[in-house]
Write a protein that holds these residues in place. Structure first.
Motif, short mmCIF file in Angstrom:
data_model
loop_
_atom_site.label_atom_id
_atom_site.label_comp_id
_atom_site.label_asym_id
_atom_site.label_seq_id
_atom_site.Cartn_x
_atom_site.Cartn_y
_atom_site.Cartn_z
N UNK A 215 0.83 -1.20 0.00
CA UNK A 215 0.00 0.00 0.00
C UNK A 215 0.87 1.26 0.00
N UNK A 216 2.07 1.18 0.57
CA UNK A 216 2.99 2.31 0.49
C UNK A 216 3.42 2.55 -0.95
N UNK A 217 3.63 1.47 -1.69
CA UNK A 217 4.00 1.60 -3.10
C UNK A 217 2.87 2.20 -3.91
N UNK A 218 1.65 1.77 -3.64
CA UNK A 218 0.49 2.35 -4.34
C UNK A 218 0.39 3.84 -4.04
N UNK A 219 0.56 4.20 -2.77
CA UNK A 219 0.52 5.62 -2.41
C UNK A 219 1.64 6.38 -3.08
N UNK A 220 2.84 5.76 -3.18
CA UNK A 220 3.96 6.42 -3.84
C UNK A 220 3.70 6.66 -5.31
N UNK A 221 3.05 5.71 -5.98
CA UNK A 221 2.71 5.89 -7.39
C UNK A 221 1.71 7.02 -7.56
N UNK A 222 0.71 7.06 -6.70
CA UNK A 222 -0.24 8.18 -6.76
C UNK A 222 0.44 9.51 -6.52
N UNK A 223 1.40 9.54 -5.57
CA UNK A 223 2.12 10.78 -5.29
C UNK A 223 3.04 11.16 -6.44
N UNK A 224 3.62 10.17 -7.12
CA UNK A 224 4.44 10.42 -8.31
C UNK A 224 3.65 11.23 -9.33
N UNK A 225 2.42 10.80 -9.57
CA UNK A 225 1.56 11.49 -10.55
C UNK A 225 1.16 12.86 -10.03
N UNK A 226 0.84 12.94 -8.74
CA UNK A 226 0.46 14.23 -8.16
C UNK A 226 1.58 15.25 -8.31
N UNK A 227 2.81 14.84 -8.00
CA UNK A 227 3.93 15.77 -8.06
C UNK A 227 4.37 16.06 -9.50
N UNK A 228 4.18 15.10 -10.40
CA UNK A 228 4.42 15.38 -11.82
C UNK A 228 3.47 16.46 -12.31
N UNK A 229 2.20 16.37 -11.92
CA UNK A 229 1.23 17.39 -12.32
C UNK A 229 1.49 18.73 -11.65
N UNK A 230 1.82 18.69 -10.36
CA UNK A 230 2.10 19.94 -9.65
C UNK A 230 3.27 20.68 -10.29
N UNK A 231 4.25 19.93 -10.77
CA UNK A 231 5.44 20.55 -11.36
C UNK A 231 5.23 20.95 -12.82
N UNK A 232 4.52 20.11 -13.59
CA UNK A 232 4.58 20.28 -15.04
C UNK A 232 3.25 20.38 -15.78
#
Length: 400
Positions: A215-232
């Motif tokens: 579940x930490x990995x799933x949360x990390x993947x979701x955060x990856x997308x969130x931070x990609x969008x926040x940045x770019x």
């Protein structure tokens, strides 16, 4: 009873404003990336790497935040974070090169990262329906996303990107004043030195992460997308779909408006249903919407795709609420801090990876990758559907 009700909701308002203030500077960078890359003679990948440094430092700061709050008091720590945010805003606006910009960004991330656990744990002490309270608290972040991008882009168009980056200081200072008045001081409760406490936390954290690894990995993947969008996301709209900076900032604000509504709804649903239903729906919508953003050919279609992509962020609140509910009262801060450090560190790669793919293969392929990694997260979620972290029954029920 009525006085207590007003008091705790007043604290919710102050903590929400504090979260708003801590999110301004990272969000102000996003619509200004094209101007920053031109002015500092750098690339999207370099700015993305700097933002990865910010979020990595933000993640690492989750570990000592609870310990520092116990040792020095929650109000002192909140004031320290807000004042560091104001100072970092000024230094970032004055950065003469990408190297200095990156150093300031990383230091800023480390200071801002000390806030969140303190705010969440304070709210968890005040509210029984933690999912709802966390959803409202997270509106502070999303409200920043709603206001900051378009304001920063407009200021940049009128003046310069450097003036736009001063928004953080303009907000953090008055919010610090509110926190100083309305957040009651607390006495230090932890005699252990921060270094000793951190080592103990790391030892226990390794075993804890093994229990909730999927579940930490799933949360990390979701955060990856969130931070990609926040940045770019604004840069993607400008360079791939031909939006101007003000329109891209407006769409980015729409994105955060929808995220703001999504979080409390997702928190409410997560309090009443199995988290896998809410998280799975959010990730599935993310796969479809981010793919649609790549193939959409008209501006209205792109705007619809960006709005739908915002629903992806509903994955987060149900997971955090369940983790808090399942943690032992004595180690909530440590467990929650370890979880957030792990998944934000994984997610922090969103800026570097997305920006580098965009530099080398184009923005279309970069966002196709974002969609693909969400699909991988959804697959892992389904494979792990019996995890107690998702309401399953095949493991230790004390976890969730």
């Amino acid at each position: 009873m009525r006085s207590f009700h007003r008091q705790r909701h007043g604290l919710l308002a102050v903590y929400t404003l504090s979260y708003f203030a801590t999110r301004i500077e990272p969000l102000a960078v996003a619509p200004l990336v094209p101007e920053i890359t031109t002015s500092l003679e750098t690339t999207s990948g370099a700015v993305g790497t700097a933002m990865t440094g910010l979020w990595a430092a933000y993640a690492i700061a989750q570990l000592p935040s609870g310990i520092l709050a116990d040792r020095y008091g929650r109000r002192r720590l909140i004031l320290f974070v807000l004042l560091c945010g104001a100072l970092g805003s000024v230094l970032l606006a004055a950065a003469p090169s990408i190297l200095i910009f990156a150093v300031v960004v990383v230091l800023l991330g480390g200071s801002l990262g000390l806030y969140y656990n303190v705010g969440v744990l304070s709210l968890d002490d005040q509210f029984e329906g933690t999912g709802w309270a966390l959803g409202i608290h997270r509106i502070g972040s999303q409200a920043a996303g709603l206001v900051v991008p378009i304001v920063a882009a407009t200021i940049s168009a009128w003046y310069s990107w450097r003036i736009g980056l001063l928004l953080g200081a303009a907000v953090a200072l008055p919010v610090a004043g509110l926190a100083a008045v309305f957040v009651e001081p607390t006495r230090p409760t932890e005699p252990t030195t921060p270094a000793t406490g951190l080592l103990d936390q790391l030892r226990s954290g390794v075993g804890y992460l093994r229990r909730i690894g999927s579940i930490t990995t799933v949360a990390g993947i979701g955060e990856f997308v969130a931070l990609a969008n926040i940045t770019f996301l604004p840069t993607f709209l400008i360079r791939y779909h031909g939006f101007d900076s003000v329109l891209a900032g407006a769409v980015f604000s729409l994105y955060f408006l929808i995220v703001s509504a999504t979080h409390p709804i997702a928190g409410w649903c997560g309090d009443r249903f199995r988290p896998i239903v809410v998280v799975g729906a959010a990730l599935a919508i993310g796969v479809i919407s981010h793919s649609f953003l790549v193939v959409a050919s008209t501006r209205p279609a792109v705007i619809v795709g960006a709005a739908a992509a915002a629903l992806t962020m509903g994955f987060n609140v149900p997971l955090q609420s369940k983790l808090l509910a399942a943690s032992d009262q004595g180690d909530r801060a440590e467990s929650f801090g370890v979880f957030r450090t792990a998944y934000i560190l994984l997610g922090s790669l969103g800026g570097t990876v997305t920006g580098t793919i965009a530099d080398t293969a184009g923005w279309g392929l970069a966002y196709a990758f974002v969609s693909a990694i969400l699909l991988a997260g959804l697959a892992l979620l389904l494979i792990s559907r019996n995890s107690p972290a998702l309401g399953g029954h095949d493991a230790d029920e004390s976890v969730f």
